[in-house]
Write a protein that holds these residues in place. Structure first.
Motif, PDB file in Angstrom:
ATOM      1  N   ALA A  67     -26.375 -16.379  16.973  1.00  0.00           N
ATOM      2  CA  ALA A  67     -24.912 -16.972  16.709  1.00  0.00           C
ATOM      3  C   ALA A  67     -23.897 -16.757  18.053  1.00  0.00           C
ATOM      4  N   GLY A  68     -24.349 -15.537  18.911  1.00  0.00           N
ATOM      5  CA  GLY A  68     -23.415 -15.367  19.934  1.00  0.00           C
ATOM      6  C   GLY A  68     -23.719 -16.655  21.081  1.00  0.00           C
ATOM      7  N   ASN A  69     -24.798 -17.043  20.890  1.00  0.00           N
ATOM      8  CA  ASN A  69     -25.053 -18.030  22.031  1.00  0.00           C
ATOM      9  C   ASN A  69     -24.628 -19.518  21.545  1.00  0.00           C
ATOM     10  N   ILE A  70     -24.003 -19.543  20.521  1.00  0.00           N
ATOM     11  CA  ILE A  70     -23.310 -20.831  19.932  1.00  0.00           C
ATOM     12  C   ILE A  70     -22.010 -21.240  20.432  1.00  0.00           C
ATOM     13  N   THR A  71     -21.699 -22.143  21.244  1.00  0.00           N
ATOM     14  CA  THR A  71     -20.763 -22.538  22.088  1.00  0.00           C
ATOM     15  C   THR A  71     -19.735 -23.839  21.557  1.00  0.00           C
ATOM     16  N   ILE A  72     -18.553 -23.889  21.943  1.00  0.00           N
ATOM     17  CA  ILE A  72     -17.838 -24.866  21.741  1.00  0.00           C
ATOM     18  C   ILE A  72     -18.358 -26.178  21.872  1.00  0.00           C
ATOM     19  N   ASP A  73     -19.148 -26.245  22.856  1.00  0.00           N
ATOM     20  CA  ASP A  73     -20.064 -27.634  23.033  1.00  0.00           C
ATOM     21  C   ASP A  73     -20.908 -27.914  21.850  1.00  0.00           C
ATOM     22  N   ASP A  74     -21.358 -26.742  21.472  1.00  0.00           N
ATOM     23  CA  ASP A  74     -22.231 -26.983  20.430  1.00  0.00           C
ATOM     24  C   ASP A  74     -21.821 -27.456  18.854  1.00  0.00           C
ATOM     25  N   VAL A  75     -20.766 -26.635  18.515  1.00  0.00           N
ATOM     26  CA  VAL A  75     -20.026 -27.075  17.427  1.00  0.00           C
ATOM     27  C   VAL A  75     -19.234 -28.473  17.517  1.00  0.00           C
ATOM     28  N   CYS A  76     -18.682 -28.659  18.700  1.00  0.00           N
ATOM     29  CA  CYS A  76     -18.130 -29.928  18.804  1.00  0.00           C
ATOM     30  C   CYS A  76     -18.988 -31.132  19.070  1.00  0.00           C
ATOM     31  N   GLY A  77     -20.317 -30.832  19.456  1.00  0.00           N
ATOM     32  CA  GLY A  77     -21.299 -31.781  19.616  1.00  0.00           C
ATOM     33  C   GLY A  77     -21.531 -32.360  18.388  1.00  0.00           C
ATOM     34  N   ILE A  78     -21.637 -31.389  17.125  1.00  0.00           N
ATOM     35  CA  ILE A  78     -21.961 -31.670  15.970  1.00  0.00           C
ATOM     36  C   ILE A  78     -20.985 -32.494  15.361  1.00  0.00           C
ATOM     37  N   MET A  79     -19.672 -31.906  15.576  1.00  0.00           N
ATOM     38  CA  MET A  79     -18.567 -32.669  14.868  1.00  0.00           C
ATOM     39  C   MET A  79     -18.179 -34.062  15.367  1.00  0.00           C
ATOM     40  N   LEU A 111     -17.214 -34.675   6.736  1.00  0.00           N
ATOM     41  CA  LEU A 111     -17.515 -33.423   5.941  1.00  0.00           C
ATOM     42  C   LEU A 111     -18.771 -33.053   6.058  1.00  0.00           C
ATOM     43  N   ASP A 112     -19.980 -33.861   6.381  1.00  0.00           N
ATOM     44  CA  ASP A 112     -21.105 -33.649   6.596  1.00  0.00           C
ATOM     45  C   ASP A 112     -21.481 -32.840   7.885  1.00  0.00           C
ATOM     46  N   ARG A 113     -20.705 -33.199   8.728  1.00  0.00           N
ATOM     47  CA  ARG A 113     -20.737 -32.785  10.225  1.00  0.00           C
ATOM     48  C   ARG A 113     -20.170 -30.977   9.951  1.00  0.00           C
ATOM     49  N   LEU A 114     -19.229 -30.926   9.249  1.00  0.00           N
ATOM     50  CA  LEU A 114     -18.592 -29.545   8.965  1.00  0.00           C
ATOM     51  C   LEU A 114     -19.605 -28.724   8.574  1.00  0.00           C
ATOM     52  N   ALA A 115     -20.314 -29.298   7.369  1.00  0.00           N
ATOM     53  CA  ALA A 115     -21.275 -28.725   6.830  1.00  0.00           C
ATOM     54  C   ALA A 115     -22.482 -28.241   7.590  1.00  0.00           C
ATOM     55  N   ALA A 116     -22.754 -29.043   8.384  1.00  0.00           N
ATOM     56  CA  ALA A 116     -23.839 -28.673   9.622  1.00  0.00           C
ATOM     57  C   ALA A 116     -23.335 -27.529  10.363  1.00  0.00           C
ATOM     58  N   VAL A 117     -22.157 -27.701  10.838  1.00  0.00           N
ATOM     59  CA  VAL A 117     -21.768 -26.565  11.799  1.00  0.00           C
ATOM     60  C   VAL A 117     -21.778 -25.023  10.774  1.00  0.00           C
ATOM     61  N   ASN A 118     -21.497 -24.963   9.508  1.00  0.00           N
ATOM     62  CA  ASN A 118     -21.652 -24.122   8.647  1.00  0.00           C
ATOM     63  C   ASN A 118     -22.878 -23.535   8.578  1.00  0.00           C
ATOM     64  N   SER A 119     -23.784 -24.452   8.325  1.00  0.00           N
ATOM     65  CA  SER A 119     -25.340 -24.193   8.298  1.00  0.00           C
ATOM     66  C   SER A 119     -26.006 -23.665   9.413  1.00  0.00           C
ATOM     67  N   LEU A 120     -25.447 -24.107  10.857  1.00  0.00           N
ATOM     68  CA  LEU A 120     -25.831 -23.517  11.993  1.00  0.00           C
ATOM     69  C   LEU A 120     -25.521 -22.250  12.199  1.00  0.00           C
ATOM     70  N   LEU A 121     -24.394 -21.576  11.629  1.00  0.00           N
ATOM     71  CA  LEU A 121     -23.845 -20.341  11.882  1.00  0.00           C
ATOM     72  C   LEU A 121     -24.510 -19.509  10.775  1.00  0.00           C
ATOM     73  N   LEU A 122     -24.847 -20.088   9.541  1.00  0.00           N
ATOM     74  CA  LEU A 122     -25.534 -19.152   8.658  1.00  0.00           C
ATOM     75  C   LEU A 122     -26.723 -18.739   8.887  1.00  0.00           C
ATOM     76  N   ASP A 123     -27.297 -19.761   9.540  1.00  0.00           N
ATOM     77  CA  ASP A 123     -28.659 -19.671  10.002  1.00  0.00           C
ATOM     78  C   ASP A 123     -28.930 -18.527  11.213  1.00  0.00           C
ATOM     79  N   ALA A 124     -27.725 -18.880  12.117  1.00  0.00           N
ATOM     80  CA  ALA A 124     -28.086 -17.849  13.236  1.00  0.00           C
ATOM     81  C   ALA A 124     -27.520 -16.319  12.869  1.00  0.00           C
ATOM     82  N   ASN A 125     -26.919 -16.389  11.874  1.00  0.00           N
ATOM     83  CA  ASN A 125     -26.400 -14.901  11.364  1.00  0.00           C
ATOM     84  C   ASN A 125     -27.448 -14.589  10.154  1.00  0.00           C
ATOM     85  N   HIS A 126     -28.568 -15.209  10.128  1.00  0.00           N
ATOM     86  CA  HIS A 126     -29.655 -14.792   9.288  1.00  0.00           C
ATOM     87  C   HIS A 126     -29.130 -14.447   7.705  1.00  0.00           C
ATOM     88  N   VAL A 127     -27.978 -15.398   7.537  1.00  0.00           N
ATOM     89  CA  VAL A 127     -27.500 -15.192   5.953  1.00  0.00           C
ATOM     90  C   VAL A 127     -27.922 -16.443   5.288  1.00  0.00           C
TER      91      VAL A 127
END
Length: 474
Positions: free
Chosen positions: A277-289, A298-314
């Protein structure tokens, strides 16, 4: 030179399922371990010790003491040379900063538990008095004659500046990195800076986030829409079961906003041992958005949320307000400083990153009352809005806010970091200069150099070194 690292370590949130970014603090703390580990500061030269500290510095009739951990590196010390004091922060103390708690955090515990009656000793004023007592004792114990220079990043950056202001006879100078100086109950400027920082990627990114949140709002009004949101955002509790209570909905929206805030605050810093999660950057989340192939905003916002959940093992997004409050009511001694930091926001600083700023892309569902309710639900009904306003005013009276009167302090902030909105970013006094670094995030100057560092950051490090060298020659 002799390096004294008093361990005032504000150990913050671990990777709890309910939050991994809360009240402007990432799990693991605001200041991570530095990238690289210079052989000049080998861990073998770092000694771990315990200091008998006073519990209450402001009542001479109280004689209770406790053991406070600190590190010492005297590898380069010469008699009469300067002593550098690194004030630990909201993360696990590490000898790599010698190479870095403030009671109630990390391994240093002044009391048997974290009940409200025991947390009364947890304050910035007690922390500064701890530091002053430590310096005085070390001077006597080691026969030190040199000048002390304090360093700190984030909240310890505030402490470093306040330490020089309150105890100038003990501390000759200080470097304050990303330290908020103005206590503020409704810190709505936080998300203003988050918006501006996301906009550095593109206007399209910000527009997409705004549109996504509007689409979420529309779906919340319909039963089928709620089911779509449950699946899209991997919610631990279905919205149908909690939507009747605003506290849960506010927590949902604040969590979605926190996904972006956490990424912005630590964008491209140079800590080691970073989680995925600590390696995720503005470029990453905005690249998705801005990626239309993913779907609607909305699908892109959900993809950002999934990215962070996975990165934090949640596995799921836990927005349940009651789950959060239950965790923060736990008075057991532990290495999770969430309760302690929340207490300090409720009794000294505020610092609540609210949705009050307008216009901003994250909606208006987490106003200041949402955070005041947390204070009351965790610590008791007396911690209400009137109380919070009074203690925040008192904090600014004690330290001066942005009108702090101090010399031999360099204030350092990055333009990407939302916390710069509560700090000094322009030099008002040549004896207390400010360095404002474009394009960098929270505490960026605290980390060792990397090949990817922008030239402005490298130049800031040179300027800081020059200021400290100048003060030591005075």
């Amino acid at each position: 030179m002799m390096y004294f690292n008093l361990i005032f370590s504000l150990l913050f949130l671990q990777a709890n399922a309910w939050k991994f970014f809360h009240l402007g603090r990432m799990s693991g703390g605001n200041l991570g371990e530095p990238a690289g580990h210079s052989s000049l500061l080998s861990s073998s030269s770092v000694k771990t010790s315990w200091f008998t500290q006073i519990l209450n510095h402001f009542n001479p009739r109280e004689t209770t003491t406790w053991l406070q951990r600190y590190y010492v590196n005297d590898q380069f010390y010469n008699d009469g040379g300067p002593i550098f004091l690194m004030i630990g922060g909201e993360g696990e103390a590490s000898d790599k900063w010698m190479t870095q708690g403030h009671g109630y955090y990390g391994k240093s515990y002044p009391t048997e538990d974290l009940s409200v009656k025991n947390l009364v000793y947890l304050s910035s004023e007690q922390a500064l008095a701890d530091l002053a007592n430590f310096i005085t004792t070390m001077n006597s114990q080691y026969k030190l004659k040199g000048k002390w220079i304090a360093f700190g990043g984030s909240y310890p950056g505030s402490l470093a500046a306040w330490l020089r202001m309150k105890y100038p006879h003990l501390v000759h100078g200080a470097m304050s990195a990303s330290g908020p100086l103005l206590a503020d109950v409704d810190f709505f400027d936080y998300f203003r800076v988050v918006d501006e920082s996301l906009k550095t990627f593109s206007e399209e990114c910000l527009t997409s986030i705004k549109n996504a949140n509007e689409q979420v709002s529309l779906l919340m009004k319909h039963p089928l829409g709620l089911k779509k949101l449950n699946k899209a955002f991997k919610l631990c509790d279905p919205l149908e079961s909690l939507i009747g209570e605003q506290k849960h909905i506010s927590n949902f929206w604040e969590t979605l906003a926190g996904n972006f805030a956490g990424v912005v605050q630590y964008n491209k810093d140079n800590r080691i041992g970073k989680t995925k999660a600590g390696n995720i950057t503005i470029d990453d989340v905005c690249g998705i958005m801005v990626n239309e192939t993913i779907g609607i905003p909305l699908d892109r916002l959900a993809a950002v949320n999934s990215l962070l959940l996975d990165a934090n093992h949640v596995k799921c997004m836990d927005y349940n307000y009651d789950t959060m409050i239950k965790e923060l009511r736990n008075i057991s001694r532990n290495d999770n400083g969430a309760r302690q930091w929340t207490y300090q926001t409720c009794t000294e600083f505020g610092f609540y990153q609210t949705s009050s700023y307008s216009p901003q892309v994250f909606g208006d569902q987490f106003p200041v009352d949402f955070f005041i309710k947390q204070c009351q639900d965790i610590f008791g009904s007396r911690f209400d809005g009137d109380f919070l306003n009074q203690v925040v005013d008192q904090t600014n009276i004690n330290y001066g806010g942005l009108d702090i009167e101090v010399t031999n302090v360099v204030f350092v902030h990055g333009s990407i970091d939302p916390w710069h909105a509560l700090g000094i970013t322009k030099t008002k006094n040549q004896d207390a200069p400010a360095i404002y670094i474009p394009g960098v995030a929270h505490c960026a100057n605290m980390y060792p150099k990397s090949d990817s560092d922008p030239p402005e950051l490298n130049q800031a490090r040179v300027e800081i070194e020059n200021y400290i060298d100048k003060w030591l020659r005075l």
